[in-house]
Design an enzyme around this catalytic site. Structure first.
Site, PDB file in Angstrom:
ATOM      1  N   ARG A 108     -41.848   9.799 -27.673  1.00  0.00           N
ATOM      2  CA  ARG A 108     -43.026  10.617 -27.972  1.00  0.00           C
ATOM      3  C   ARG A 108     -42.931  11.819 -27.033  1.00  0.00           C
ATOM      4  O   ARG A 108     -43.191  11.699 -25.819  1.00  0.00           O
ATOM      5  CB  ARG A 108     -44.309   9.808 -27.736  1.00  0.00           C
ATOM      6  N   HIS A 135     -44.467  14.533 -37.052  1.00  0.00           N
ATOM      7  CA  HIS A 135     -44.969  13.189 -36.726  1.00  0.00           C
ATOM      8  C   HIS A 135     -44.669  12.271 -37.912  1.00  0.00           C
ATOM      9  O   HIS A 135     -45.580  11.790 -38.596  1.00  0.00           O
ATOM     10  CB  HIS A 135     -46.464  13.257 -36.450  1.00  0.00           C
ATOM     11  N   GLN A 138     -46.421   8.701 -38.396  1.00  0.00           N
ATOM     12  CA  GLN A 138     -47.808   8.749 -38.828  1.00  0.00           C
ATOM     13  C   GLN A 138     -47.896   8.900 -40.345  1.00  0.00           C
ATOM     14  O   GLN A 138     -48.714   8.253 -41.010  1.00  0.00           O
ATOM     15  CB  GLN A 138     -48.547   9.899 -38.151  1.00  0.00           C
ATOM     16  N   ASP A 223     -57.131  16.376 -39.171  1.00  0.00           N
ATOM     17  CA  ASP A 223     -56.669  16.006 -37.832  1.00  0.00           C
ATOM     18  C   ASP A 223     -57.481  16.818 -36.843  1.00  0.00           C
ATOM     19  O   ASP A 223     -58.181  17.769 -37.216  1.00  0.00           O
ATOM     20  CB  ASP A 223     -55.168  16.299 -37.706  1.00  0.00           C
ATOM     21  N   CYS A 262     -55.614  10.664 -38.538  1.00  0.00           N
ATOM     22  CA  CYS A 262     -54.677   9.894 -37.719  1.00  0.00           C
ATOM     23  C   CYS A 262     -55.265   9.454 -36.383  1.00  0.00           C
ATOM     24  O   CYS A 262     -54.663   8.609 -35.702  1.00  0.00           O
ATOM     25  CB  CYS A 262     -53.387  10.682 -37.502  1.00  0.00           C
ATOM     26  N   ARG A 290     -49.875   1.710 -38.828  1.00  0.00           N
ATOM     27  CA  ARG A 290     -48.819   2.216 -37.947  1.00  0.00           C
ATOM     28  C   ARG A 290     -47.850   1.072 -37.597  1.00  0.00           C
ATOM     29  O   ARG A 290     -46.641   1.288 -37.516  1.00  0.00           O
ATOM     30  CB  ARG A 290     -49.425   2.813 -36.666  1.00  0.00           C
TER      31      ARG A 290
END
Length: 305
Positions: A108, A135, A138, A223, A262, A290
């Site tokens: 990450r 991402h 996700q 988001d 998310c 996830r």
């Protein structure tokens, strides 16, 4: 060839579909099981996953740790500041060392190029768990959630409302692979990267009008307006003021439209309490998924299918 999972646009449509199908199957096979029980096929048995974090995390950290355990493996977790990466060791040197010690690496990261550099010299699979550019993990969870509740995503219309950020980029990468339409509504100054927009081809439509994007859509996604590292908080709040997802905007979508985010969410900014806590919201299934999506990613990296 080592199977890295770096970006959705790098995958074939067949591999992307196979990963989603595996995620569906793995989740279904665990109904009623305790969280710590290992999957019957245990494709990561005796394997170790390194989890490297340059950015703070809740869902990514817990979901990947749970994922590798449910696949039969184990994890070593480290913040970049705890490693020589935090003292300036070249990314390539760290990659060569970890390749001798673990079976896969999840990163990450702040800079997408660092993950690319890591993967170029790594002899074990590398998974992009978030960068400033994309991402992909996700989006797999989002697509899994949509298909659970509304059937195959092919032919559906997804509306993205807000910042043209890394999550938006990965949605654009997936659209032509799986055959859905993505309407993106954002202020001109916060539009998606044009290189990523081009990867969506005719499947992606860009507008500055959130109602135009949402009208008739099967799924509405947003988001946070201010991501980790953004320094222009007040400017962003002003620019996105008209982009909040509330009941009035959701009513522009299809009658059975669902809402995704998310997380973490800034309630009262990009989404209202009424929407995120309401009957059209799937955010908690999305968060759980996830785990299942990332299990499928890791199983694919380990060539279990």
């Amino acid at each position: 060839m080592v199977r890295h999972f770096l970006d959705i646009h790098r995958l074939s449509a067949e591999d992307l579909r196979a990963i989603l199908d595996d995620a569906h199957a793995r989740k279904k096979s665990r109904q009623g099981w305790p969280k710590g029980r290992v999957d019957a096929d245990a494709p990561a048995r005796d394997r170790v996953l390194a989890m490297v974090f340059e950015k703070n995390s809740t869902r990514t950290r817990f979901s990947f740790d749970a994922a590798i355990r449910q696949l039969g493996g184990s994890a070593i977790i480290a913040n970049a500041a705890d490693m020589q990466l935090g003292r300036g060791e070249p990314v390539e040197d760290t990659a060569k060392v970890l390749s001798r010690m673990v079976d896969a690496v999840m990163i990450r990261a702040n800079d997408h190029e660092d993950v690319e550099r890591f993967a170029r010299v790594s002899s074990v699979p590398v998974v992009n768990a978030l960068t400033d550019r994309s991402h992909p993990c996700q989006i797999l969870a989002d697509l899994l959630t949509i298909e659970e509740h509304r059937g195959p995503v092919k032919g559906k219309t997804i509306a993205w409302v807000g910042d043209g950020n890394n999550v938006c980029h990965s949605f654009m990468h997936a659209a032509p692979k799986l055959g859905f339409t993505l309407n993106v509504a954002c202020p001109a100054e916060y539009h998606p990267d044009l290189r990523d927009l081009a990867k969506g081809g005719d499947h992606v439509h860009l507008t500055s009008d959130p109602r135009e994007a949402v009208r008739g859509a099967d799924v509405v996604v947003t988001d946070t307006w201010v991501s980790m590292g953004d320094q222009d908080y007040e400017d962003r709040l002003a620019a996105f003021e008209a982009y909040g997802v509330d009941d009035a905007l959701m009513d522009e979508a299809a009658e059975d439209a669902v809402f995704l985010h998310c997380l973490p969410a800034h309630r009262g900014e990009e989404v209202s309490d009424a929407v995120i806590d309401g009957p059209r919201s799937l955010v908690w299934d999305e968060a759980e998924n996830r785990i299942h999506a990332q299990k499928a990613v890791l199983a694919w990296c380990f060539e279990a299918f």
